[in-house]
Design a protein around this motif. Structure first.
Motif, PDB file in Angstrom:
ATOM      1  N   HIS A 191       0.830  -1.206   0.000  1.00 38.23           N
ATOM      2  CA  HIS A 191       0.000   0.000   0.000  1.00 38.23           C
ATOM      3  C   HIS A 191       0.871   1.265   0.000  1.00 38.23           C
ATOM      4  O   HIS A 191       2.094   1.198   0.061  1.00 38.23           O
ATOM      5  N   ASP A 192       0.206   2.418  -0.026  1.00 36.75           N
ATOM      6  CA  ASP A 192       0.905   3.702  -0.150  1.00 36.75           C
ATOM      7  C   ASP A 192       1.368   4.254   1.201  1.00 36.75           C
ATOM      8  O   ASP A 192       0.732   4.011   2.238  1.00 36.75           O
ATOM      9  N   TYR A 193       2.425   5.052   1.144  1.00 37.40           N
ATOM     10  CA  TYR A 193       2.885   5.763   2.339  1.00 37.40           C
ATOM     11  C   TYR A 193       3.679   6.980   1.911  1.00 37.40           C
ATOM     12  O   TYR A 193       4.277   7.010   0.831  1.00 37.40           O
ATOM     13  N   ALA A 194       3.655   7.994   2.802  1.00 40.13           N
ATOM     14  CA  ALA A 194       4.455   9.201   2.570  1.00 40.13           C
ATOM     15  C   ALA A 194       5.555   9.194   3.623  1.00 40.13           C
ATOM     16  O   ALA A 194       5.266   9.066   4.818  1.00 40.13           O
ATOM     17  N   GLY A 195       6.809   9.314   3.190  1.00 40.94           N
ATOM     18  CA  GLY A 195       7.923   9.315   4.136  1.00 40.94           C
ATOM     19  C   GLY A 195       8.568  10.688   4.174  1.00 40.94           C
ATOM     20  O   GLY A 195       8.808  11.295   3.131  1.00 40.94           O
ATOM     21  N   ILE A 196       8.831  11.189   5.387  1.00 42.99           N
ATOM     22  CA  ILE A 196       9.538  12.471   5.496  1.00 42.99           C
ATOM     23  C   ILE A 196      10.822  12.281   6.305  1.00 42.99           C
ATOM     24  O   ILE A 196      10.921  11.374   7.132  1.00 42.99           O
ATOM     25  N   GLY A 197      11.792  13.154   6.033  1.00 44.34           N
ATOM     26  CA  GLY A 197      13.073  13.090   6.747  1.00 44.34           C
ATOM     27  C   GLY A 197      14.158  12.533   5.833  1.00 44.34           C
ATOM     28  O   GLY A 197      13.871  11.996   4.763  1.00 44.34           O
ATOM     29  N   PRO A 198      15.427  12.668   6.289  1.00 44.67           N
ATOM     30  CA  PRO A 198      16.560  12.230   5.467  1.00 44.67           C
ATOM     31  C   PRO A 198      16.469  10.748   5.093  1.00 44.67           C
ATOM     32  O   PRO A 198      16.291   9.892   5.950  1.00 44.67           O
ATOM     33  N   GLY A 199      16.562  10.465   3.801  1.00 46.17           N
ATOM     34  CA  GLY A 199      16.582   9.082   3.321  1.00 46.17           C
ATOM     35  C   GLY A 199      15.219   8.404   3.294  1.00 46.17           C
ATOM     36  O   GLY A 199      15.130   7.230   2.918  1.00 46.17           O
ATOM     37  N   ALA A 200      14.147   9.112   3.657  1.00 46.27           N
ATOM     38  CA  ALA A 200      12.832   8.452   3.703  1.00 46.27           C
ATOM     39  C   ALA A 200      12.311   8.174   2.291  1.00 46.27           C
ATOM     40  O   ALA A 200      12.569   8.929   1.351  1.00 46.27           O
ATOM     41  N   HIS A 201      11.590   7.069   2.164  1.00 41.21           N
ATOM     42  CA  HIS A 201      10.983   6.683   0.883  1.00 41.21           C
ATOM     43  C   HIS A 201       9.472   6.895   0.948  1.00 41.21           C
ATOM     44  O   HIS A 201       8.879   6.833   2.019  1.00 41.21           O
ATOM     45  N   SER A 202       8.862   7.060  -0.234  1.00 43.49           N
ATOM     46  CA  SER A 202       7.397   7.158  -0.317  1.00 43.49           C
ATOM     47  C   SER A 202       6.911   6.348  -1.508  1.00 43.49           C
ATOM     48  O   SER A 202       7.657   6.158  -2.491  1.00 43.49           O
ATOM     49  N   ARG A 203       5.690   5.876  -1.413  1.00 42.77           N
ATOM     50  CA  ARG A 203       4.987   5.268  -2.551  1.00 42.77           C
ATOM     51  C   ARG A 203       3.624   5.940  -2.603  1.00 42.77           C
ATOM     52  O   ARG A 203       2.854   5.856  -1.642  1.00 42.77           O
ATOM     53  N   ILE A 204       3.352   6.614  -3.713  1.00 42.51           N
ATOM     54  CA  ILE A 204       2.090   7.356  -3.792  1.00 42.51           C
ATOM     55  C   ILE A 204       1.392   7.045  -5.116  1.00 42.51           C
ATOM     56  O   ILE A 204       1.960   7.265  -6.192  1.00 42.51           O
ATOM     57  N   ALA A 261      -1.561   7.558  -7.949  1.00 48.08           N
ATOM     58  CA  ALA A 261      -2.500   8.554  -8.478  1.00 48.08           C
ATOM     59  C   ALA A 261      -2.746   8.205  -9.935  1.00 48.08           C
ATOM     60  O   ALA A 261      -1.806   7.807 -10.644  1.00 48.08           O
ATOM     61  N   CYS A 262      -3.986   8.337 -10.373  1.00 52.08           N
ATOM     62  CA  CYS A 262      -4.372   8.095 -11.763  1.00 52.08           C
ATOM     63  C   CYS A 262      -3.863   6.740 -12.267  1.00 52.08           C
ATOM     64  O   CYS A 262      -3.312   6.662 -13.384  1.00 52.08           O
ATOM     65  N   GLY A 263      -3.968   5.719 -11.460  1.00 51.27           N
ATOM     66  CA  GLY A 263      -3.629   4.368 -11.910  1.00 51.27           C
ATOM     67  C   GLY A 263      -2.140   4.049 -11.947  1.00 51.27           C
ATOM     68  O   GLY A 263      -1.750   2.957 -12.361  1.00 51.27           O
ATOM     69  N   THR A 264      -1.268   4.992 -11.533  1.00 51.21           N
ATOM     70  CA  THR A 264       0.170   4.666 -11.498  1.00 51.21           C
ATOM     71  C   THR A 264       0.708   4.915 -10.089  1.00 51.21           C
ATOM     72  O   THR A 264       0.088   5.616  -9.286  1.00 51.21           O
ATOM     73  N   LYS A 265       1.885   4.319  -9.840  1.00 48.68           N
ATOM     74  CA  LYS A 265       2.492   4.489  -8.513  1.00 48.68           C
ATOM     75  C   LYS A 265       3.803   5.242  -8.662  1.00 48.68           C
ATOM     76  O   LYS A 265       4.628   4.906  -9.513  1.00 48.68           O
ATOM     77  N   ARG A 266       3.980   6.246  -7.808  1.00 46.00           N
ATOM     78  CA  ARG A 266       5.220   7.023  -7.803  1.00 46.00           C
ATOM     79  C   ARG A 266       6.097   6.543  -6.664  1.00 46.00           C
ATOM     80  O   ARG A 266       5.602   6.300  -5.561  1.00 46.00           O
ATOM     81  N   ALA A 267       7.416   6.408  -6.943  1.00 49.95           N
ATOM     82  CA  ALA A 267       8.377   6.031  -5.895  1.00 49.95           C
ATOM     83  C   ALA A 267       9.282   7.228  -5.673  1.00 49.95           C
ATOM     84  O   ALA A 267       9.935   7.702  -6.608  1.00 49.95           O
ATOM     85  N   LEU A 268       9.285   7.738  -4.438  1.00 44.81           N
ATOM     86  CA  LEU A 268      10.104   8.921  -4.151  1.00 44.81           C
ATOM     87  C   LEU A 268      11.066   8.598  -3.023  1.00 44.81           C
ATOM     88  O   LEU A 268      10.758   7.794  -2.141  1.00 44.81           O
ATOM     89  N   SER A 269      12.254   9.237  -3.048  1.00 45.16           N
ATOM     90  CA  SER A 269      13.149   9.073  -1.899  1.00 45.16           C
ATOM     91  C   SER A 269      13.930  10.353  -1.672  1.00 45.16           C
ATOM     92  O   SER A 269      14.214  11.113  -2.615  1.00 45.16           O
ATOM     93  N   ALA A 270      14.252  10.579  -0.397  1.00 46.07           N
ATOM     94  CA  ALA A 270      14.910  11.835  -0.009  1.00 46.07           C
ATOM     95  C   ALA A 270      16.417  11.636   0.135  1.00 46.07           C
ATOM     96  O   ALA A 270      16.888  10.501   0.320  1.00 46.07           O
ATOM     97  N   LEU A 271      17.149  12.728   0.074  1.00 45.11           N
ATOM     98  CA  LEU A 271      18.603  12.711   0.294  1.00 45.11           C
ATOM     99  C   LEU A 271      18.912  12.081   1.651  1.00 45.11           C
ATOM    100  O   LEU A 271      18.215  12.358   2.633  1.00 45.11           O
ATOM    101  N   LYS A 272      19.972  11.289   1.711  1.00 46.28           N
ATOM    102  CA  LYS A 272      20.264  10.586   2.963  1.00 46.28           C
ATOM    103  C   LYS A 272      21.007  11.450   3.986  1.00 46.28           C
ATOM    104  O   LYS A 272      20.826  11.306   5.179  1.00 46.28           O
TER     105      LYS A 272
END
Ligand SMILES: C[S@@+](CC[C@H](N)C(=O)[O-])C[C@H]1O[C@@H](n2cnc3c(N)ncnc32)[C@H](O)[C@@H]1O
Ligand code: SF4
Length: 372
Positions: free
Chosen positions: A263-276, A278-289
């Motif tokens: 499932h989806d999650y939003a991650g905040i802070g250094p090195g955190a990952h997110s999966r979001i 929208a519109c039938g696709t999934k975005r993978a995001l990650s922050a600077l470590k």
């Protein structure tokens, strides 16, 4: 078609600082002897949170997890301010699970009441071992007595408490681990995370292992310890629901389940990952470590994201498959097929089942009876 926006949604907060670096650990954790500017970091967390909320509007938060590093080095007021901001950006489920990872030194235990008042309702304690000699060998900053005192304090403050142990440690026999785990189960509340020691590249333990001065159980011995772990936990009413995680039925970590169920999650802070999604696709995001690099980026551009990619249907399905295989409930083949339209190869599934490596549709258990 699965509407991910109606599924569980989590928020992860990464606090990357520790009192000392443990010699086995390769998490994104850093020691800052000169201290850190917590007020400035808090402002950056709130800024990045607002950015992620703009990418995932209208979601209902079902779990929040403060992980690290050592989040129990955060002031309770910092935790409270982040929780308040999460509640302003999204709605938080009335029964939302809010976990904080804590190290069990007596200084950190002093913060427990403050975390509870801030809204944390589940504590995960990094006990790691129940004797002082092993704790010293792991480079920990607490004694066994301190850990047990922190555990009993945690049980008084929080409805739900978990603790972590590391096994297959240097020189650890099956008998020694069996006795330690039996003691742990006497103290357990509703959840235990039991990790086999992993030798992580680039750590002091890896250097000692390579030099032949760190003697840990070999593959077959570690496997025997794993099977013993399953047996003792199951008998105590805390069966495994994931490779390393055991809980009373109904007390599984909802936040970690959300990752393993894709499932989806939003991650905040250094090195955190997110999966979001929208519109039938999934975005993978990650922050600077790097904590300071992340801080500077957030202050300059409103977020510390270093990568942002859209996962293909195949990548999303692969992720679901890999994460789901960690769970004893396994994966839902129908859901997998909906994600990328592929069905798994029946012949290969039967071959793997014949080898006792997987079980299909609640089929028979491992034919070799779980041997090494
Ligand atoms: C993010 S870490 C730490 C949380 C907290 N800072 C602590 O040390 O208690 C989460 C857990 O991962 C486990 N862990 C970290 N490195 C490990 C390794 N190399 N092998 C096995 N378990 C590990 C520890 O049990 C630890 O409690
Ligand atoms: S195990 Fe925990 S306390 Fe030790 S360095 Fe890693 S994150 Fe920090």
């Amino acid at each position: 078609m699965i509407n991910e926006t109606e599924q569980p949604f989590g928020v992860y907060v990464h606090w990357p600082f520790c009192r000392a670096k443990c010699p086995y650990c390769d998490f994104n954790s850093h020691v800052r002897h000169g201290g850190i500017d917590e007020v400035r970091f808090l402002a950056a967390y709130l800024t990045e949170l607002a950015h992620l909320a703009s990418l995932a509007p209208g979601r209902k938060v079902t779990s929040i997890f403060f992980g690290g590093g050592t989040p129990s080095l955060m002031r309770p007021a910092t935790v409270a301010a982040i929780l308040e901001a999460i509640g302003k950006h999204w709605s938080v489920a009335a029964d939302g699970e809010i976990t904080l990872e804590a190290n069990p030194t007596s200084v950190e235990a002093e913060n427990f009441a403050g975390y509870r008042a801030a809204g944390v309702n589940r504590l995960s304690l990094g006990v790691q071992a129940l004797d002082d000699q092993s704790l010293k060998a792991l480079g920990r900053q607490h004694s066994a007595a301190e850990a047990l005192a922190a555990l009993s304090l945690a049980k008084r403050h929080f409805g739900r408490v978990s603790f972590d142990l590391i096994y297959a440690r240097e020189g650890q026999t099956a008998r020694a681990w069996g006795e330690e785990l039996a003691r742990a189960l006497e103290h357990a509340a509703d959840h235990l995370s039991l990790y086999q020691l992993t030798i992580e590249e680039g750590t002091p333990f890896a250097a000692r292992h390579e030099a032949g001065t760190l003697h840990i159980p070999n593959g077959a011995q570690a496997c025997a310890l794993y099977l013993l772990t399953q047996e003792l936990c199951e008998a105590a009413g805390l069966p495994a629901y994931e490779i390393s995680n055991h809980a009373k039925p109904g007390s599984e970590s909802r936040h970690n389940l959300l990752y393993w169920r894709g499932h989806d999650y939003a991650g905040i802070g250094p090195g955190a990952h997110s999966r979001i999604s929208a519109c039938g696709t999934k975005r993978a995001l990650s922050a600077l470590k790097s904590p300071e690099g992340w801080l500077a980026e957030v202050e300059a551009q409103g977020h510390g994201l270093a990568s942002d990619e859209t996962l293909s249907a195949e990548e999303t399905a692969d992720e679901y498959l890999l994460m789901g295989l960690r769970l004893s409930e396994g994966i839902d083949l129908a859901r997998l097929a909906v994600i990328d339209g592929r069905a798994l190869d029946e012949e290969r599934l039967s071959a793997l089942a014949g080898e006792g490596l997987i079980r299909c549709n609640g089929g028979p258990p491992h034919p070799k009876g779980g041997s090494c």
